[in-house]
Write a protein that holds these residues in place. Sequence first.
Motif, PDB file in Angstrom:
ATOM      1  N   CYS A   6       0.968  -1.343   0.279  1.00 52.82           N
ATOM      2  CA  CYS A   6       0.015  -0.303   0.066  1.00 52.82           C
ATOM      3  C   CYS A   6       0.716   1.533  -0.102  1.00 52.82           C
ATOM      4  O   CYS A   6       1.592   1.414   1.035  1.00 52.82           O
ATOM      5  CB  CYS A   6      -0.885  -0.013   1.370  1.00 52.82           C
ATOM      6  N   CYS A  12       0.255   3.811   3.031  1.00 52.90           N
ATOM      7  CA  CYS A  12       0.887   3.326   4.269  1.00 52.90           C
ATOM      8  C   CYS A  12       2.468   3.882   4.225  1.00 52.90           C
ATOM      9  O   CYS A  12       2.711   4.095   5.028  1.00 52.90           O
ATOM     10  CB  CYS A  12       0.741   1.926   4.435  1.00 52.90           C
ATOM     11  N   HIS A  22      -6.666   5.856   8.102  1.00 51.97           N
ATOM     12  CA  HIS A  22      -6.484   4.931   6.665  1.00 51.97           C
ATOM     13  C   HIS A  22      -6.550   3.915   7.108  1.00 51.97           C
ATOM     14  O   HIS A  22      -7.115   2.898   6.238  1.00 51.97           O
ATOM     15  CB  HIS A  22      -4.961   5.502   6.211  1.00 51.97           C
ATOM     16  N   HIS A  52      -7.829  -0.935   5.301  1.00 53.43           N
ATOM     17  CA  HIS A  52      -7.457  -2.195   5.800  1.00 53.43           C
ATOM     18  C   HIS A  52      -8.407  -2.859   6.883  1.00 53.43           C
ATOM     19  O   HIS A  52      -7.881  -4.042   7.427  1.00 53.43           O
ATOM     20  CB  HIS A  52      -5.805  -2.228   6.317  1.00 53.43           C
TER      21      HIS A  52
HETATM   22 ZN   LIG Z   1      -2.442   1.359   3.468  1.00 53.29          ZN
END
Ligand SMILES: [Zn+2]
Length: 154
Positions: free
Chosen positions: A47, A50, A89, A94
């Motif tokens: 990701c 992230c 997030h 997730h």
């Molecule tokens: Zn992420």
Amino acid sequence: MESQRVKNVVNSIEEISNNVDVQVATELELEKFNRIINRLDSFSNECEECEQYFTDLESHIKDLLEKNSTITEDDIKHHKQKINNSSTHLMKKHNLITSGFYFSVYMPIGTSLGVVFGLLIFENIGIGLPLGVGLGVAIGAALDANAKKKGLVL
Ligand SMILES: [Zn+2]
């Protein structure tokens, strides 16, 4: 296994919290921060966001470390904002939840259902209410335990 990157950030924030007042250290939310940084790291390969959050936190902690004992209220605000953005997030993308999430959802539902059914079925709120609360607590706690088992709690 914690990566070296995670270790560096965690060491830095621990160093910061040792150098500031206890009150400021509490506001840095060390434990929460560590959990988030570990999660960001574990998703960072797949990701991009992230990875970005991680890099951002890395430089933010570096800034704090340089400021050392002169951390201001604005810095703390900034810090909390960054933690919140990252955890939002993690939860949205997730599917992670915060500890006690389901409890906080099902407990009020159980309570209101208890009131409604208490009035409709038993014509006695005193019977319905504890049943509803009990049910809400049981469902919420079970779902929380399940999420924890699956490693979905942030
Ligand atoms: Zn992420």
